[in-house]
Design a protein around this motif. Structure first.
Motif, PDB file in Angstrom:
ATOM      1  N   VAL A   1       0.858  -1.179   0.000  1.00 23.99           N
ATOM      2  CA  VAL A   1       0.000   0.000   0.000  1.00 23.99           C
ATOM      3  C   VAL A   1       0.893   1.228   0.000  1.00 23.99           C
ATOM      4  O   VAL A   1       1.806   1.339   0.811  1.00 23.99           O
ATOM      5  N   LYS A   2       0.627   2.125  -0.911  1.00 23.13           N
ATOM      6  CA  LYS A   2       1.332   3.400  -0.914  1.00 23.13           C
ATOM      7  C   LYS A   2       0.474   4.404  -0.163  1.00 23.13           C
ATOM      8  O   LYS A   2      -0.605   4.771  -0.620  1.00 23.13           O
ATOM      9  N   LEU A   3       0.956   4.814   0.987  1.00 23.19           N
ATOM     10  CA  LEU A   3       0.211   5.755   1.806  1.00 23.19           C
ATOM     11  C   LEU A   3       0.416   7.174   1.295  1.00 23.19           C
ATOM     12  O   LEU A   3       1.498   7.520   0.809  1.00 23.19           O
ATOM     13  N   PRO A   4      -0.609   7.986   1.388  1.00 22.50           N
ATOM     14  CA  PRO A   4      -0.463   9.363   0.923  1.00 22.50           C
ATOM     15  C   PRO A   4       0.440  10.163   1.850  1.00 22.50           C
ATOM     16  O   PRO A   4       0.552   9.877   3.040  1.00 22.50           O
ATOM     17  N   SER A   5       1.105  11.134   1.280  1.00 22.21           N
ATOM     18  CA  SER A   5       1.961  11.997   2.088  1.00 22.21           C
ATOM     19  C   SER A   5       1.389  13.413   2.077  1.00 22.21           C
ATOM     20  O   SER A   5       0.604  13.778   1.213  1.00 22.21           O
ATOM     21  N   SER A   6       1.821  14.171   3.051  1.00 24.04           N
ATOM     22  CA  SER A   6       1.309  15.528   3.174  1.00 24.04           C
ATOM     23  C   SER A   6       2.429  16.444   3.631  1.00 24.04           C
ATOM     24  O   SER A   6       3.351  16.024   4.336  1.00 24.04           O
ATOM     25  N   THR A   7       2.347  17.685   3.223  1.00 25.52           N
ATOM     26  CA  THR A   7       3.317  18.683   3.671  1.00 25.52           C
ATOM     27  C   THR A   7       2.665  19.667   4.634  1.00 25.52           C
ATOM     28  O   THR A   7       3.189  20.748   4.872  1.00 25.52           O
ATOM     29  N   ALA A   8       1.522  19.273   5.182  1.00 28.85           N
ATOM     30  CA  ALA A   8       0.792  20.156   6.097  1.00 28.85           C
ATOM     31  C   ALA A   8       1.567  20.330   7.394  1.00 28.85           C
ATOM     32  O   ALA A   8       2.234  19.423   7.873  1.00 28.85           O
ATOM     33  N   LYS A   9       1.458  21.503   7.956  1.00 30.31           N
ATOM     34  CA  LYS A   9       2.117  21.803   9.216  1.00 30.31           C
ATOM     35  C   LYS A   9       1.129  21.609  10.356  1.00 30.31           C
ATOM     36  O   LYS A   9      -0.077  21.575  10.164  1.00 30.31           O
ATOM     37  N   ALA A  10       1.660  21.487  11.545  1.00 29.14           N
ATOM     38  CA  ALA A  10       0.812  21.305  12.721  1.00 29.14           C
ATOM     39  C   ALA A  10      -0.080  22.526  12.919  1.00 29.14           C
ATOM     40  O   ALA A  10       0.323  23.661  12.669  1.00 29.14           O
ATOM     41  N   VAL A  11      -1.275  22.268  13.380  1.00 26.81           N
ATOM     42  CA  VAL A  11      -2.241  23.335  13.613  1.00 26.81           C
ATOM     43  C   VAL A  11      -1.910  24.008  14.940  1.00 26.81           C
ATOM     44  O   VAL A  11      -1.750  23.341  15.966  1.00 26.81           O
ATOM     45  N   GLU A  12      -1.793  25.300  14.898  1.00 28.48           N
ATOM     46  CA  GLU A  12      -1.528  26.066  16.111  1.00 28.48           C
ATOM     47  C   GLU A  12      -2.857  26.427  16.767  1.00 28.48           C
ATOM     48  O   GLU A  12      -3.750  26.980  16.120  1.00 28.48           O
ATOM     49  N   THR A  13      -2.986  26.102  18.033  1.00 27.64           N
ATOM     50  CA  THR A  13      -4.189  26.471  18.772  1.00 27.64           C
ATOM     51  C   THR A  13      -3.778  27.229  20.027  1.00 27.64           C
ATOM     52  O   THR A  13      -2.651  27.112  20.506  1.00 27.64           O
ATOM     53  N   LYS A  14      -4.713  27.955  20.553  1.00 25.15           N
ATOM     54  CA  LYS A  14      -4.413  28.744  21.737  1.00 25.15           C
ATOM     55  C   LYS A  14      -4.515  27.930  23.023  1.00 25.15           C
ATOM     56  O   LYS A  14      -4.018  28.329  24.058  1.00 25.15           O
ATOM     57  N   ASN A  15      -5.176  26.784  22.966  1.00 30.02           N
ATOM     58  CA  ASN A  15      -5.397  25.973  24.161  1.00 30.02           C
ATOM     59  C   ASN A  15      -4.456  24.772  24.175  1.00 30.02           C
ATOM     60  O   ASN A  15      -4.226  24.138  23.154  1.00 30.02           O
ATOM     61  N   ASP A  16      -3.937  24.473  25.352  1.00 32.76           N
ATOM     62  CA  ASP A  16      -3.120  23.275  25.509  1.00 32.76           C
ATOM     63  C   ASP A  16      -4.031  22.048  25.521  1.00 32.76           C
ATOM     64  O   ASP A  16      -5.182  22.128  25.973  1.00 32.76           O
ATOM     65  N   PRO A  17      -3.532  20.902  25.059  1.00 32.02           N
ATOM     66  CA  PRO A  17      -4.386  19.710  25.034  1.00 32.02           C
ATOM     67  C   PRO A  17      -4.578  19.109  26.418  1.00 32.02           C
ATOM     68  O   PRO A  17      -3.775  19.306  27.325  1.00 32.02           O
ATOM     69  N   ILE A  18      -5.654  18.371  26.536  1.00 31.49           N
ATOM     70  CA  ILE A  18      -5.933  17.609  27.751  1.00 31.49           C
ATOM     71  C   ILE A  18      -5.473  16.183  27.475  1.00 31.49           C
ATOM     72  O   ILE A  18      -5.692  15.645  26.393  1.00 31.49           O
ATOM     73  N   ILE A  19      -4.821  15.565  28.449  1.00 27.05           N
ATOM     74  CA  ILE A  19      -4.283  14.214  28.266  1.00 27.05           C
ATOM     75  C   ILE A  19      -5.120  13.236  29.086  1.00 27.05           C
ATOM     76  O   ILE A  19      -5.325  13.431  30.283  1.00 27.05           O
ATOM     77  N   VAL A  20      -5.594  12.186  28.412  1.00 21.51           N
ATOM     78  CA  VAL A  20      -6.321  11.100  29.077  1.00 21.51           C
ATOM     79  C   VAL A  20      -5.480   9.836  28.910  1.00 21.51           C
ATOM     80  O   VAL A  20      -5.053   9.513  27.802  1.00 21.51           O
ATOM     81  N   VAL A  21      -5.230   9.140  30.020  1.00 20.68           N
ATOM     82  CA  VAL A  21      -4.398   7.935  30.010  1.00 20.68           C
ATOM     83  C   VAL A  21      -5.257   6.738  30.387  1.00 20.68           C
ATOM     84  O   VAL A  21      -6.001   6.791  31.363  1.00 20.68           O
ATOM     85  N   ALA A  22      -5.157   5.655  29.612  1.00 21.42           N
ATOM     86  CA  ALA A  22      -5.856   4.398  29.910  1.00 21.42           C
ATOM     87  C   ALA A  22      -4.851   3.446  30.554  1.00 21.42           C
ATOM     88  O   ALA A  22      -3.851   3.079  29.937  1.00 21.42           O
ATOM     89  N   TYR A  23      -5.112   3.060  31.806  1.00 20.29           N
ATOM     90  CA  TYR A  23      -4.214   2.175  32.545  1.00 20.29           C
ATOM     91  C   TYR A  23      -4.652   0.716  32.388  1.00 20.29           C
ATOM     92  O   TYR A  23      -5.815   0.435  32.093  1.00 20.29           O
ATOM     93  N   PRO A  24      -3.739  -0.248  32.627  1.00 16.62           N
ATOM     94  CA  PRO A  24      -4.079  -1.670  32.435  1.00 16.62           C
ATOM     95  C   PRO A  24      -5.198  -2.180  33.338  1.00 16.62           C
ATOM     96  O   PRO A  24      -5.922  -3.096  32.973  1.00 16.62           O
ATOM     97  N   ASP A  25      -5.356  -1.603  34.530  1.00 21.24           N
ATOM     98  CA  ASP A  25      -6.371  -2.104  35.469  1.00 21.24           C
ATOM     99  C   ASP A  25      -7.750  -1.475  35.241  1.00 21.24           C
ATOM    100  O   ASP A  25      -8.667  -1.717  36.013  1.00 21.24           O
ATOM    101  N   GLY A  26      -7.899  -0.656  34.206  1.00 20.79           N
ATOM    102  CA  GLY A  26      -9.192  -0.074  33.889  1.00 20.79           C
ATOM    103  C   GLY A  26      -9.358   1.353  34.369  1.00 20.79           C
ATOM    104  O   GLY A  26     -10.344   2.007  34.042  1.00 20.79           O
ATOM    105  N   ARG A  27      -8.425   1.840  35.165  1.00 15.22           N
ATOM    106  CA  ARG A  27      -8.506   3.231  35.623  1.00 15.22           C
ATOM    107  C   ARG A  27      -8.204   4.163  34.464  1.00 15.22           C
ATOM    108  O   ARG A  27      -7.581   3.785  33.485  1.00 15.22           O
TER     109      ARG A  27
END
Length: 142
Positions: A46-72
């Motif tokens: 499979v030839k995957l498409p490529s892009s020259t797009a740059k990262a989107v700049e936003t004013k808000n920092d992202p929120i991080i959600v972590v999935a742990y092995p025990d379900g927490r």
């Protein structure tokens, strides 16, 4: 010679099919297929498409959600240094006001622990879906 009687023995025709050569041919074909089957490639290039797009700049920092092995689940808000442990209901309750404030600008990074089963990541995405978060990115280690 008049007294001698010639008894000719008549040969009966066999009405059976000799299957030994057929079995030999089938065994040879079976061996050939058993040897060649593992050598076949079962993938697709499979030839995957490529892009020259740059990262989107936003004013808000992202929120991080972590999935742990025990379900927490872990939730790290932009001001936090480490994720705090929450369950799905708490995650939904904490993200609802942030979603209302930021709207579609809300970005969430979903990280699955290396030892966590894939089901835990899916459970975390369902919790985010219930919180009506639409901009979710799977976060991986580079």
């Amino acid at each position: 010679m008049a007294g001698s009687i010639f008894h000719r023995k008549r040969r009966k025709l066999k009405s059976e099919i000799n299957v030994v050569p057929y079995i030999d041919v089938m065994l040879v074909l079976l061996i050939i297929f058993m040897v060649t089957a593992p050598l076949l490639t079962l993938s697709v290039d499979v030839k995957l498409p490529s892009s020259t797009a740059k990262a989107v700049e936003t004013k808000n920092d992202p929120i991080i959600v972590v999935a742990y092995p025990d379900g927490r689940l872990g939730l790290q808000l932009p001001g936090d240094k480490a994720p705090r442990t929450v369950d799905a209901a708490q995650l939904e309750a904490m993200l609802a006001p942030i979603k209302a404030e930021q709207g579609n600008e809300l970005r969430v990074l979903l990280a699955g622990d290396a030892d966590a089963p894939y089901q835990r990541v899916i459970d975390a995405t369902e919790a985010l879906k219930k919180a009506k978060v639409t901009n979710v990115v799977l976060w991986t280690k580079q």
